[in-house]
Each structure stands twice: as C-alpha cells, then as structure tokens.
Design an enzyme around this catalytic site. Sequence first.
Site, PDB file in Angstrom:
ATOM      1  CB  VAL A  62      42.151  41.756  52.316  1.00 35.81           C
ATOM      2  CG1 VAL A  62      40.810  41.634  53.016  1.00 35.81           C
ATOM      3  CG2 VAL A  62      41.999  42.425  50.953  1.00 35.81           C
ATOM      4  CG  ASN A  88      32.431  39.805  49.842  1.00 39.28           C
ATOM      5  OD1 ASN A  88      31.799  39.483  48.832  1.00 39.28           O
ATOM      6  ND2 ASN A  88      32.412  41.046  50.319  1.00 39.28           N
ATOM      7  CE1 TYR A 153      36.103  41.667  40.025  1.00 46.98           C
ATOM      8  CE2 TYR A 153      35.038  40.489  38.242  1.00 46.98           C
ATOM      9  CZ  TYR A 153      35.042  40.935  39.549  1.00 46.98           C
ATOM     10  OH  TYR A 153      33.983  40.634  40.376  1.00 46.98           O
ATOM     11  CB  ALA A 154      38.745  37.786  33.625  1.00 47.41           C
ATOM     12  CB  ALA A 155      43.761  37.350  35.463  1.00 47.79           C
ATOM     13  CE  LYS A 157      36.531  38.683  41.882  1.00 46.53           C
ATOM     14  NZ  LYS A 157      36.537  38.672  43.349  1.00 46.53           N
TER      15      LYS A 157
END
Length: 245
Positions: A62, A88, A153-155, A157
Amino acid sequence: MRLKDKIAIVTGGARGIGEAIAALFAQEGATVIIIDLLEQGAEVAKRIVAKGGRASYHNVSVTDKQGIETLFAAVHKKYGKIDILINNAGITKDRTLEKMSMEEWDAVVEVNLKGVFICTQAVAPYMKAKRYGRIVSAASNVGLRGNFGQTNYAATKAGVIAMSKTWTMELGKYGITANAVAPGFTLTDMVAQIPEPHMEAIKASIPLKKVARPMDIAYGYLYLASDEAQFVSGICLTIDGGMSR
Ligand code: NAD
C-alpha cells in the site's frame, strides 16, 4: 446479498480482520480484490472462489504509489468501476516514547497513514466518475484513547479518523462516503504476540470480558460498505466490547 455486483478492494486481506472482510464481502456478492504482501492472500482468494465467490490476490504494498495506481487502473479497466475501498492493512512497532527509534516511527506512519492516503487518492477519481463510493479505513480504539507503548500507532489511527472526516467533506457531493472502524482487541496475528497473563488482564478490562473475533469487526465494515449506510459518513464506528465510552 448486500454487496451484489460491487467491486471491492481490501488491503491487508491475507489474514486477520482483512481476511474476514474479504470472505464476508464475497459471501455478500462482491468481487474482492485482495492486496497484501503475504502470499497467503492467494489462498484466501482460492478459498473464496472454491465457495463460488469472486476474488483475486495482488502482491503490492500500500506504500507503493505507482504499484497501487497501476493495479487500480487495471481493476477499473476490467470491471468498469471500483465501488468499495477497505483500507485495512496496518502494522505495529511498539516501544515506549523514549525508546522508540525513528525507523519504528517511520515504518508505522508509512503503512498506516501514508498507505491509506495513497490508496484513497488512487481510488477517488474512479469513484467520482461513477458518483458512488464507499471508503472504510482501519482506525483503532487506540486512536481514540492512546495506548502505552504505541506513540506511533496511536498517532496513525487518530490520523485515519481525521482523514476520513476530511474526505467526507471533499467527496460527499460525489456520492462517496468515508468512514473509519475502530476495533478493540481482536484475535489475530497482530495481538498473538501478547503474553497470556497480559491477555487475561486485557480481557478483564473489557466490559464484555472477551476479545473480538475478526468477523465481529468485519460485520461493521460490511454495514459501512453497504447501500444501507448511504447516509452515514465521517463517523468512526467503535467495535471494542465497550472499552471506549
Ligand atoms: P494482521 O497483522 O493480522 O493483518 C494485517 C495485514 O496487513 C497482513 O496480512 C499484512 O501482511 C498486511 N500488510 C501489512 N503491511 C502491508 C503493506 N505495506 N501493504 C499491503 N499489505 C500489508 O492485523 P489485523 O489484526 O488483522 O489488523 C487489521 C487492521 O485492523 C490493522 O490496520 C490494525 O491496525 C487494525 N486493528 C487491529 C486490532 C487488533 O486487535 N487486531 C485492533 C485495532 C485495529
């Protein structure tokens, strides 16, 4: 058949939640284009076809803008439209703030944020031309609440949620909806590395006292990708057993 005759692209469809989405969408009548780096995506497509569905597997990252544009052009040429994009594919590289390397930061941003941007930018002209589109992207409840050891990861998402809201404003007039799904802990390879005692603590912290199965999440994607959700755009559908409230 809630997705009868729809053409649906599912990134990260070789396993986990993406595999469940691909199988469910095919069962509901869609032709599913699976994009993944794992060759086991070919087996997922084969299983769908064996059950009478329509699916193909394509080994493209991707993050490969040119590769994605070439593939989407080929899909459009073959079917004359692209109705659904499911962003996804995602990765984790967990480390607490002070220990996280630039490589770990960059790798997660590259796939989870830039990959979603690349795929959505590539699909937009085809959806606009048909004045129809469903874009559903993988956020996480971590993007709403933060999580220990997941700065990167949090950033990404949280970024996916913000991008979806932005595309709602930019693409809504073309009949295109853009939404995010925020799963909580779901039993896939991504969470398989979590040690058992920690897993028990996680289950205890979830109001429903269990983690999700990939299909629990796939049903949320199905709703947002269907015609039933034609007036739903810019939302983040949290599916996390009541953790975020
Ligand atoms: P997974 O690791 O089992 O599957 C992810 C798939 O994405 C893999 O098949 C992988 O090969 C593919 N992928 C990774 N990088 C890629 C790239 N550059 N190009 C193409 N494909 C690539 O993960 P999962 O648990 O099924 O998670 C799916 C999505 O849901 C992810 O975006 C994840 O962040 C999100 N999510 C998962 C959970 C969970 O608990 N499992 C919770 C919240 C959100």
